[in-house]
Scaffold this active site. Sequence first.
Site, PDB file in Angstrom:
ATOM      1  N   TRP A   2      47.017  51.525  34.888  1.00  0.00           N
ATOM      2  CA  TRP A   2      46.298  50.362  35.438  1.00  0.00           C
ATOM      3  C   TRP A   2      46.886  49.984  36.784  1.00  0.00           C
ATOM      4  O   TRP A   2      47.987  50.458  37.120  1.00  0.00           O
ATOM      5  CB  TRP A   2      46.399  49.166  34.462  1.00  0.00           C
ATOM      6  CG  TRP A   2      45.201  48.260  34.584  1.00  0.00           C
ATOM      7  CD1 TRP A   2      45.155  47.033  35.174  1.00  0.00           C
ATOM      8  CD2 TRP A   2      43.865  48.548  34.137  1.00  0.00           C
ATOM      9  NE1 TRP A   2      43.869  46.537  35.125  1.00  0.00           N
ATOM     10  CE2 TRP A   2      43.066  47.443  34.495  1.00  0.00           C
ATOM     11  CE3 TRP A   2      43.266  49.622  33.499  1.00  0.00           C
ATOM     12  CZ2 TRP A   2      41.690  47.388  34.224  1.00  0.00           C
ATOM     13  CZ3 TRP A   2      41.902  49.574  33.226  1.00  0.00           C
ATOM     14  CH2 TRP A   2      41.137  48.463  33.582  1.00  0.00           C
ATOM     15  N   ASP A  31      45.531  43.485  44.084  1.00  0.00           N
ATOM     16  CA  ASP A  31      44.677  42.322  44.361  1.00  0.00           C
ATOM     17  C   ASP A  31      43.853  41.938  43.141  1.00  0.00           C
ATOM     18  O   ASP A  31      43.896  42.617  42.115  1.00  0.00           O
ATOM     19  CB  ASP A  31      43.772  42.603  45.573  1.00  0.00           C
ATOM     20  CG  ASP A  31      42.713  43.656  45.258  1.00  0.00           C
ATOM     21  OD1 ASP A  31      42.958  44.548  44.416  1.00  0.00           O
ATOM     22  OD2 ASP A  31      41.623  43.582  45.851  1.00  0.00           O
ATOM     23  N   GLU A  35      41.866  44.492  41.489  1.00  0.00           N
ATOM     24  CA  GLU A  35      42.685  45.559  40.896  1.00  0.00           C
ATOM     25  C   GLU A  35      42.507  46.888  41.602  1.00  0.00           C
ATOM     26  O   GLU A  35      42.538  47.944  40.970  1.00  0.00           O
ATOM     27  CB  GLU A  35      42.351  45.705  39.397  1.00  0.00           C
ATOM     28  CG  GLU A  35      42.252  44.389  38.668  1.00  0.00           C
ATOM     29  CD  GLU A  35      42.191  44.539  37.153  1.00  0.00           C
ATOM     30  OE1 GLU A  35      41.130  44.924  36.655  1.00  0.00           O
ATOM     31  OE2 GLU A  35      43.200  44.280  36.496  1.00  0.00           O
TER      32      GLU A  35
END
Length: 429
Positions: free
Chosen positions: A150, A206, A209
């Site tokens: 992620w 941010d 993502e």
Amino acid sequence: MAILSTKLIAQLSVLAACSVANANNAPQANGLDAFIEKQRSISLQGVLNNIGPHGSRVPGAGAGSIIASPSTENPDYFYTWTRDASLTLKMIVDEFLLGKKQLQPYIEDFIRSQAILQTVSNPSGTFLPYGLGLGEPKYNADLTRYNGAWGRPQRDGPALRAIALITYSNWLVSHGQKQKAKTVVWPVISNDLSYVGQYWNSTGFDLWEEVRGSSFFTTQNSFRALVEGNALAKKLKVQCIGCDQAPQVACFLQESYWNGEYFVANINGNTGRTGIDANTVLGSISAFDLNAKCDDASIQPCNSRALLNFKAFVDSFRNATLYPINKGIPQSKGIALGRYTEDIYFKGNPWYLITAGAAEFLYDAVAQWKVQGSLTIDKVSLALFQDIYPKAQAKTYKPTGKHSEFPKILKAVTDSTKPLHSTQPQPRI
Ligand SMILES: *[C@@H]1O[C@H](CO)[C@@H](O)[C@H](O)[C@H]1NC(C)=O
Ligand SMILES: *[C@@H]1O[C@H](CO)[C@@H](O)[C@H](O)[C@H]1NC(C)=O
């Protein structure tokens, strides 16, 4: 990289949710208040349905776990993100303060869940004193760690969670429950503020993502969290570790993002974009304080630079080649808006939630001018006002005198958000 889209802004306001829920039955301009009145509780229930353990749309979610979306594929958003959950909780706290006392159990469940979640080791790191684990963006619905790849860390999460819990704590303090604020809520807030104080000057992902760097939205919320945390700590007579960083964060926010025409959304990283991004408009909404001055360091919606930045953002979506939906709409009127013009996620189209967020930005600014009883247009903000009210000049307008233009300008700003052809009732088909 997988990224979010439809999640974040759903929480910015109940009004924002309205535009989506009733897209086929758009409110008429003059019936907007009536529409909001009716929609408000429907939207709120929609949010509550996504919160564990009893939310009807999220079986299996833990107590206090606010799920981004019931959707489990294309995209799979059946997780809890700290940013989204905190923005949602902030809205719930606001509704609670406005009188919906039945929401208190949701707030208390959330506090308990986050007290545990903060300590869960995860791919971003561990709990304090090192504390990097607090920057983990998302967790499984049952409040366990998420191990997939992620965009991490995301440093706005702790700041937003602190802001929501500070608002609730201030209510406790003013309702004779200072001790509870101090012993139950403050420890959770304090962890987040320590994190913000320690890492505000480090890069992260941010709010979309997607890019690594320093994000305007994150810095703005970090500043708000530290300022409000400091004020709460004084009331509770406790020490705020991290809050002493607020002046440095303010300088960073003021000096590093502005390029003379707009706030560059992401700096200290290579994005290959113009930097014109909804990030900066949503930032000012999330920092909105009705009673703040327009030149406050937090960069409020009525701030001159924020207003010019707003124009730059909206105008970037007026390109009819990229956005045929906006073709032929005059400069004085709002248009359909998305995240940023280089966006390709789900084809990068305009998005109801950001369009409604932009309207919210203008409503916030109008509310501030009303409270202040004054509107100062300067050389920086003049271009935006001239789009909306061609006679506007760089000067201070007051609501006094028979021919005052103050109410006319405020009305023009509000009306610029209304659909072009909304005066005639549409036939129901
Ligand atoms: C750290 O703060 C300094 C001073 O405001 C700023 O110039 C720099 O860009 C910041 N770096 C990051 C990564 O936040
Ligand atoms: C509009 O977008 C197209 C496609 O990206 C671009 O070629 C064109 O230069 C843009 N027009 C303006 C006026 O910016």
